[in-house]
Design an enzyme around this catalytic site. Structure first.
Site, PDB file in Angstrom:
ATOM      1  N   ASP A  10       0.880  -1.165   0.000  1.00  0.00           N
ATOM      2  CA  ASP A  10       0.000   0.000   0.000  1.00  0.00           C
ATOM      3  C   ASP A  10       0.927   1.228   0.000  1.00  0.00           C
ATOM      4  OD1 ASP A  10      -2.320   1.636   0.491  1.00  0.00           O
ATOM      5  OD2 ASP A  10      -1.696   1.735   2.592  1.00  0.00           O
ATOM      6  N   THR A  18       1.019  10.343   4.137  1.00  0.00           N
ATOM      7  CA  THR A  18       0.252  11.419   3.486  1.00  0.00           C
ATOM      8  C   THR A  18      -1.037  11.717   4.253  1.00  0.00           C
ATOM      9  OG1 THR A  18      -0.523   9.662   2.096  1.00  0.00           O
ATOM     10  CG2 THR A  18       1.038  11.198   1.097  1.00  0.00           C
ATOM     11  N   GLY A  47      -7.291   4.476   3.876  1.00  0.00           N
ATOM     12  CA  GLY A  47      -7.527   3.364   2.949  1.00  0.00           C
ATOM     13  C   GLY A  47      -8.815   3.510   2.162  1.00  0.00           C
ATOM     14  N   ARG A  50     -11.436   8.463  -2.397  1.00  0.00           N
ATOM     15  CA  ARG A  50     -11.720   9.892  -2.259  1.00  0.00           C
ATOM     16  C   ARG A  50     -13.225  10.161  -2.138  1.00  0.00           C
ATOM     17  NH1 ARG A  50      -9.304  13.316  -6.992  1.00  0.00           N
ATOM     18  NH2 ARG A  50      -7.627  11.840  -6.576  1.00  0.00           N
ATOM     19  N   SER A 117      -5.169   5.306  -4.032  1.00  0.00           N
ATOM     20  CA  SER A 117      -5.004   6.716  -4.416  1.00  0.00           C
ATOM     21  C   SER A 117      -4.833   6.903  -5.916  1.00  0.00           C
ATOM     22  CB  SER A 117      -3.777   7.297  -3.708  1.00  0.00           C
ATOM     23  OG  SER A 117      -3.485   8.573  -4.238  1.00  0.00           O
ATOM     24  N   ASN A 119      -3.631   9.574  -6.933  1.00  0.00           N
ATOM     25  CA  ASN A 119      -2.422  10.400  -6.990  1.00  0.00           C
ATOM     26  C   ASN A 119      -1.150   9.576  -6.773  1.00  0.00           C
ATOM     27  OD1 ASN A 119      -3.818  12.978  -7.229  1.00  0.00           O
ATOM     28  ND2 ASN A 119      -4.494  12.627  -5.129  1.00  0.00           N
ATOM     29  N   ASP A 171      -1.666  -0.509   6.006  1.00  0.00           N
ATOM     30  CA  ASP A 171      -1.886   0.143   7.310  1.00  0.00           C
ATOM     31  C   ASP A 171      -3.371   0.294   7.643  1.00  0.00           C
ATOM     32  OD1 ASP A 171      -2.267   2.174   5.323  1.00  0.00           O
ATOM     33  OD2 ASP A 171      -2.262   3.643   6.950  1.00  0.00           O
TER      34      ASP A 171
HETATM   35  C1  BG6 Z   1      -5.707   5.962   0.244  1.00  0.00           C
HETATM   36  C2  BG6 Z   1      -5.696   6.826   1.477  1.00  0.00           C
HETATM   37  O1  BG6 Z   1      -4.454   5.400   0.038  1.00  0.00           O
HETATM   38  O2  BG6 Z   1      -6.058   6.756  -0.901  1.00  0.00           O
HETATM   39  C3  BG6 Z   1      -7.045   7.508   1.652  1.00  0.00           C
HETATM   40  O3  BG6 Z   1      -5.422   6.027   2.615  1.00  0.00           O
HETATM   41  C4  BG6 Z   1      -7.372   8.303   0.383  1.00  0.00           C
HETATM   42  O4  BG6 Z   1      -7.028   8.348   2.776  1.00  0.00           O
HETATM   43  C5  BG6 Z   1      -7.335   7.367  -0.827  1.00  0.00           C
HETATM   44  O5  BG6 Z   1      -8.667   8.878   0.487  1.00  0.00           O
HETATM   45  C6  BG6 Z   1      -7.613   8.091  -2.137  1.00  0.00           C
HETATM   46  O6  BG6 Z   1      -6.583   9.005  -2.375  1.00  0.00           O
HETATM   47  P1  BG6 Z   1      -6.573  10.093  -3.521  1.00  0.00           P
HETATM   48  O7  BG6 Z   1      -5.136  10.528  -3.561  1.00  0.00           O
HETATM   49  O8  BG6 Z   1      -7.004   9.427  -4.796  1.00  0.00           O
HETATM   50  O9  BG6 Z   1      -7.514  11.177  -3.119  1.00  0.00           O
HETATM   51 MG    MG Z   2      -2.818   3.119   3.567  1.00  0.00          MG
END
Ligand code: BG6
Ligand code: MG
Length: 218
Positions: A10, A18, A47, A50, A117, A119, A171
């Site tokens: 992860d 972050t 985890g 969004r 994520s 991102n 995590d």
């Molecule tokens: C996960 C995070 O890895 O990614 C979450 O633990 C987050 O908190 C999710 O909301 C989505 O992330 P992003 O960067 O696409 O907004």
């Molecule tokens: Mg995580």
């Protein structure tokens, strides 16, 4: 004899921290909407995708919004979050991570990223790890969020490995459940009380010793 295994990591909370940036950006959304959003609330978003994070946040504030307004908030939240991400450097790689990746490379063990994520590629680029993973699976590649095993099953496929031979490092409880549902070995990073469903739990990445890793591959 050495077993052929692979790792799937992860990202948020395992490779980099972050959560603090997500917190600042979500807190701003809550401030705009006029309710309190605490670090404890932020734990609920770990985890979680969004879109789902916004739903949880709106539940906390007992706020109902139009679809259009929600889309606008998602864009604004991500814009602020990206402002923090753009400033990230390799110094934000969590302690213990580089040693583990080096150990895996030395032992010819492949590893992939399995993150919710969207991102993730940008974050890996900013911290200088983008080229170290054999495969990347992120929020853009999945249609079902953790605890669904999809993200890790795609990871195993990209690594050309059977799921049973993959080890997931996570995590978030949703991630541990996703790994278990994928029939992979799960390693939880964090509080054993929260991550009790994992096969192994370590407080942080530093606690994963090379001795433990050697035992896994032998
Ligand atoms: C996960 C995070 O890895 O990614 C979450 O633990 C987050 O908190 C999710 O909301 C989505 O992330 P992003 O960067 O696409 O907004
Ligand atoms: Mg995580």
């Amino acid at each position: 004899m050495k077993k052929e295994i692979a790792f799937i990591f992860d990202l948020d909370g395992v490779i980099v921290d972050t959560a603090k940036y997500h917190f600042l950006a979500w807190k701003n959304v809550a401030d705009t909407l006029g309710f309190e959003f605490t670090e404890k609330h932020n734990e609920l978003l770990k985890g979680v995708s969004r879109v789902k994070s916004l739903e949880i946040l709106l539940d906390i504030g007992k706020v109902t919004l139009s679809e259009e307004k929600k889309q606008q908030l998602l864009i604004e939240k991500n814009k602020e979050y990206l402002g923090y991400v753009y400033k990230m450097t390799s110094e934000e790689i969590l302690p213990g991570v580089t040693q583990i990746l080096n150990f895996l490379d030395t032992n010819n063990i492949k590893f992939a990223l399995g993150s919710a994520s969207k991102n993730a590629p940008l974050i890996l680029e900013k911290v200088g790890l983008i080229n170290r993973f054999t495969a990347l699976v992120d929020g853009n590649d999945v249609s079902k969020a953790k605890p669904d095993p999809e993200v890790f099953l795609i990871g195993a496929k990209k690594l050309n490995m059977n799921p049973e031979n993959c080890v997931v490092v996570e995590d978030a409880i949703a991630g541990v459940q996703a790994a278990n549902a994928a029939k992979m070995l799960s390693i939880g990073i964090g509080d054993a009380k929260v991550l009790g469903e994992a096969d192994y739990v370590f407080k942080d990445m530093v606690e994963i010793t090379s001795g433990f890793l050697k035992n896994l591959i032998n």
